[in-house]
Scaffold this motif. Sequence first.
Motif, mmCIF file in Angstrom:
data_model
loop_
_atom_site.group_PDB
_atom_site.id
_atom_site.type_symbol
_atom_site.label_atom_id
_atom_site.label_comp_id
_atom_site.label_asym_id
_atom_site.label_seq_id
_atom_site.Cartn_x
_atom_site.Cartn_y
_atom_site.Cartn_z
ATOM 1 N N ALA A 225 -7.071 -129.349 -71.792
ATOM 2 C CA ALA A 225 -7.292 -130.766 -71.491
ATOM 3 C C ALA A 225 -7.514 -130.969 -69.997
ATOM 4 O O ALA A 225 -6.754 -130.450 -69.167
ATOM 5 C CB ALA A 225 -6.088 -131.584 -71.955
ATOM 6 N N HIS A 226 -8.559 -131.738 -69.650
ATOM 7 C CA HIS A 226 -8.907 -131.887 -68.238
ATOM 8 C C HIS A 226 -9.718 -133.150 -68.004
ATOM 9 O O HIS A 226 -10.288 -133.737 -68.924
ATOM 10 C CB HIS A 226 -9.718 -130.675 -67.761
ATOM 11 C CG HIS A 226 -10.999 -130.482 -68.530
ATOM 12 N ND1 HIS A 226 -11.039 -129.779 -69.702
ATOM 13 C CD2 HIS A 226 -12.269 -130.905 -68.301
ATOM 14 C CE1 HIS A 226 -12.276 -129.777 -70.177
ATOM 15 N NE2 HIS A 226 -13.043 -130.454 -69.348
ATOM 16 N N VAL A 227 -9.799 -133.515 -66.743
ATOM 17 C CA VAL A 227 -10.685 -134.583 -66.264
ATOM 18 C C VAL A 227 -11.646 -133.952 -65.270
ATOM 19 O O VAL A 227 -11.245 -133.145 -64.429
ATOM 20 C CB VAL A 227 -9.892 -135.713 -65.568
ATOM 21 C CG1 VAL A 227 -10.840 -136.842 -65.166
ATOM 22 C CG2 VAL A 227 -8.790 -136.237 -66.480
ATOM 23 N N HIS A 228 -12.932 -134.306 -65.368
ATOM 24 C CA HIS A 228 -13.952 -133.793 -64.456
ATOM 25 C C HIS A 228 -14.087 -134.712 -63.237
ATOM 26 O O HIS A 228 -14.011 -135.946 -63.363
ATOM 27 C CB HIS A 228 -15.322 -133.771 -65.135
ATOM 28 C CG HIS A 228 -15.448 -132.799 -66.257
ATOM 29 N ND1 HIS A 228 -15.986 -131.551 -66.098
ATOM 30 C CD2 HIS A 228 -15.134 -132.915 -67.570
ATOM 31 C CE1 HIS A 228 -16.000 -130.923 -67.264
ATOM 32 N NE2 HIS A 228 -15.485 -131.730 -68.171
ATOM 33 N N ILE A 243 -9.252 -131.509 -63.172
ATOM 34 C CA ILE A 243 -7.808 -131.611 -63.031
ATOM 35 C C ILE A 243 -7.220 -131.434 -64.420
ATOM 36 O O ILE A 243 -7.651 -132.087 -65.378
ATOM 37 C CB ILE A 243 -7.391 -132.976 -62.443
ATOM 38 C CG1 ILE A 243 -8.059 -133.201 -61.080
ATOM 39 C CG2 ILE A 243 -5.868 -133.053 -62.317
ATOM 40 C CD1 ILE A 243 -7.759 -132.138 -60.062
ATOM 41 N N PHE A 244 -6.242 -130.540 -64.555
ATOM 42 C CA PHE A 244 -5.702 -130.168 -65.859
ATOM 43 C C PHE A 244 -4.302 -130.739 -66.078
ATOM 44 O O PHE A 244 -3.512 -130.849 -65.138
ATOM 45 C CB PHE A 244 -5.635 -128.641 -65.994
ATOM 46 C CG PHE A 244 -6.983 -127.977 -65.981
ATOM 47 C CD1 PHE A 244 -7.671 -127.763 -67.163
ATOM 48 C CD2 PHE A 244 -7.562 -127.577 -64.796
ATOM 49 C CE1 PHE A 244 -8.917 -127.153 -67.159
ATOM 50 C CE2 PHE A 244 -8.807 -126.962 -64.771
ATOM 51 C CZ PHE A 244 -9.485 -126.755 -65.969
ATOM 52 N N GLY A 258 -11.825 -121.877 -67.029
ATOM 53 C CA GLY A 258 -12.003 -122.897 -66.005
ATOM 54 C C GLY A 258 -10.744 -123.272 -65.250
ATOM 55 O O GLY A 258 -10.816 -123.943 -64.219
ATOM 56 N N VAL A 259 -9.579 -122.849 -65.725
ATOM 57 C CA VAL A 259 -8.320 -123.283 -65.112
ATOM 58 C C VAL A 259 -7.995 -122.440 -63.882
ATOM 59 O O VAL A 259 -8.050 -121.211 -63.921
ATOM 60 C CB VAL A 259 -7.157 -123.188 -66.124
ATOM 61 C CG1 VAL A 259 -5.859 -123.665 -65.467
ATOM 62 C CG2 VAL A 259 -7.455 -124.008 -67.368
ATOM 63 N N TRP A 290 -3.133 -137.751 -57.281
ATOM 64 C CA TRP A 290 -3.860 -136.534 -56.922
ATOM 65 C C TRP A 290 -4.711 -136.767 -55.680
ATOM 66 O O TRP A 290 -5.503 -137.708 -55.631
ATOM 67 C CB TRP A 290 -4.761 -136.099 -58.070
ATOM 68 C CG TRP A 290 -5.431 -134.784 -57.785
ATOM 69 C CD1 TRP A 290 -6.646 -134.588 -57.222
ATOM 70 C CD2 TRP A 290 -4.888 -133.485 -58.028
ATOM 71 N NE1 TRP A 290 -6.916 -133.251 -57.091
ATOM 72 C CE2 TRP A 290 -5.846 -132.544 -57.582
ATOM 73 C CE3 TRP A 290 -3.688 -133.023 -58.573
ATOM 74 C CZ2 TRP A 290 -5.635 -131.167 -57.675
ATOM 75 C CZ3 TRP A 290 -3.488 -131.656 -58.669
ATOM 76 C CH2 TRP A 290 -4.454 -130.743 -58.224
ATOM 77 N N ASP A 291 -4.538 -135.907 -54.685
ATOM 78 C CA ASP A 291 -5.345 -135.962 -53.471
ATOM 79 C C ASP A 291 -6.420 -134.880 -53.510
ATOM 80 O O ASP A 291 -6.134 -133.721 -53.849
ATOM 81 C CB ASP A 291 -4.470 -135.750 -52.236
ATOM 82 C CG ASP A 291 -3.536 -136.911 -51.965
ATOM 83 O OD1 ASP A 291 -3.723 -137.980 -52.580
ATOM 84 O OD2 ASP A 291 -2.589 -136.729 -51.161
ATOM 85 N N PHE A 292 -7.646 -135.245 -53.174
ATOM 86 C CA PHE A 292 -8.737 -134.295 -53.029
ATOM 87 C C PHE A 292 -8.876 -133.939 -51.549
ATOM 88 O O PHE A 292 -8.890 -134.846 -50.699
ATOM 89 C CB PHE A 292 -10.055 -134.881 -53.532
ATOM 90 C CG PHE A 292 -10.062 -135.139 -55.017
ATOM 91 C CD1 PHE A 292 -10.321 -134.110 -55.913
ATOM 92 C CD2 PHE A 292 -9.822 -136.411 -55.519
ATOM 93 C CE1 PHE A 292 -10.334 -134.337 -57.279
ATOM 94 C CE2 PHE A 292 -9.832 -136.644 -56.885
ATOM 95 C CZ PHE A 292 -10.085 -135.612 -57.762
#
Length: 298
Positions: A225-228, A243-244, A258-259, A290-292
Motif C-alpha cells: 500500500a502506497h501513495v505516489h 510513501i508506504f 518499490g519499497v 511527511w516532509d519531502f
Amino acid sequence: MSTQRAESKKYAYFEEHSSAEVVNARMGNDTNQRLREVMTSLVNHLHQAIKEVEPTHEEWRQGIQFLTDVGHMCTDWRQEFILLSDILGVSMLVDSINNRRPTGATENTILGPFYVPDAPRYSNGTNICLDGKGEPLVVSGRVVNTSGEPIPGATIDVWQSNDDGFYDVQQKGVQPDWNLRGVFTTDEDGKYWYRSAKPHSYPIPDDGPVGKLLGALGRHPNRAAHVHYIVTAPGYSPIVTHIFTPDCPYLDEDAVFGVKDSLIANFQKVDDERSADSLEFSCPFWSLNWDFVLASQR
C-alpha cells in the motif's frame, strides 16, 4: 592492420570457450561507441549465463516462447515488457542509478503505469477522495532543502488507488474522474496539507506471461500500500516517489521491489471526535506527517 580487424581475424570462427568474443568481434568500425559498450557487456553476460546454466534445446525454446508471449501481450495501454522489468527489479535498479542523491534527500522510486498529467490543482486542505471509500486520512508536512530550509511554491502532484485497490483510470465510469489525484503548492513556510483516504494494497496485472512467471517462482503479484508523489521546485532535482504504510502485509515483499526503508511512513490513528469534526471526517481517522527533502539540481 587495425586492432579491431586483428580481433575480427582472431575470432573469425565460433568456439564455445570464446563465443562472446566471436560475436563482439563482428561489430563494425563505425558502431556507435555507447552501443558498442552496451552490446559488448550484454553479450558477455548473456553468454556467461548460458554457459553457467547449460539449457537444453527445449528449455531455450520455452524461453523464446515466453518472450514471444510477452511481446504479444503488449498493447497501447499495457506494456508487458515493462512489467517484466518491474518484477525482476530492473526498473528499480535503473531508477536508483539515475537518481542518486545526497544523504538526507528523499529517495526516488518508480513512477508506475497509472500517472496522469494535468491533475486538478487544489488549495491546501482539499479532500481528493471523491468516491468516499476507505478510512479517512489527513496528510501534512513541509518541502525543504537538504539544509532544512523551507521551499515555498513547491509543487506536489499526488495520486493513489482507492480502497478497492484500483486507480480511477482503471475504472472509468465507476470511480469519479480524478479520484484520489491532485496537485498542491506549498505555502510561504514550505507547508502543504490535504485530505484523502488511507492507501490500499493491490495486485499488478497477472493475467499474462509475467503473472505466470510469478506463479512459477512462488511469488505473489501484490504491491504494498502506497501513495505516489512527484515533488518539484525550481533549482531542485525533482522527486518521483512513494510513501508506504507501515502495517501493510506486503511491505517486505512488494512485487516490483518499490519499497525503500526510508519511504515507510508513520501513519497514526486518531480517535478524537473534535479533530474529526474539524476535518469533516468520521472518527477514528488516520494522520500522516511527511516532509519531502529536495536536493539542489546538479
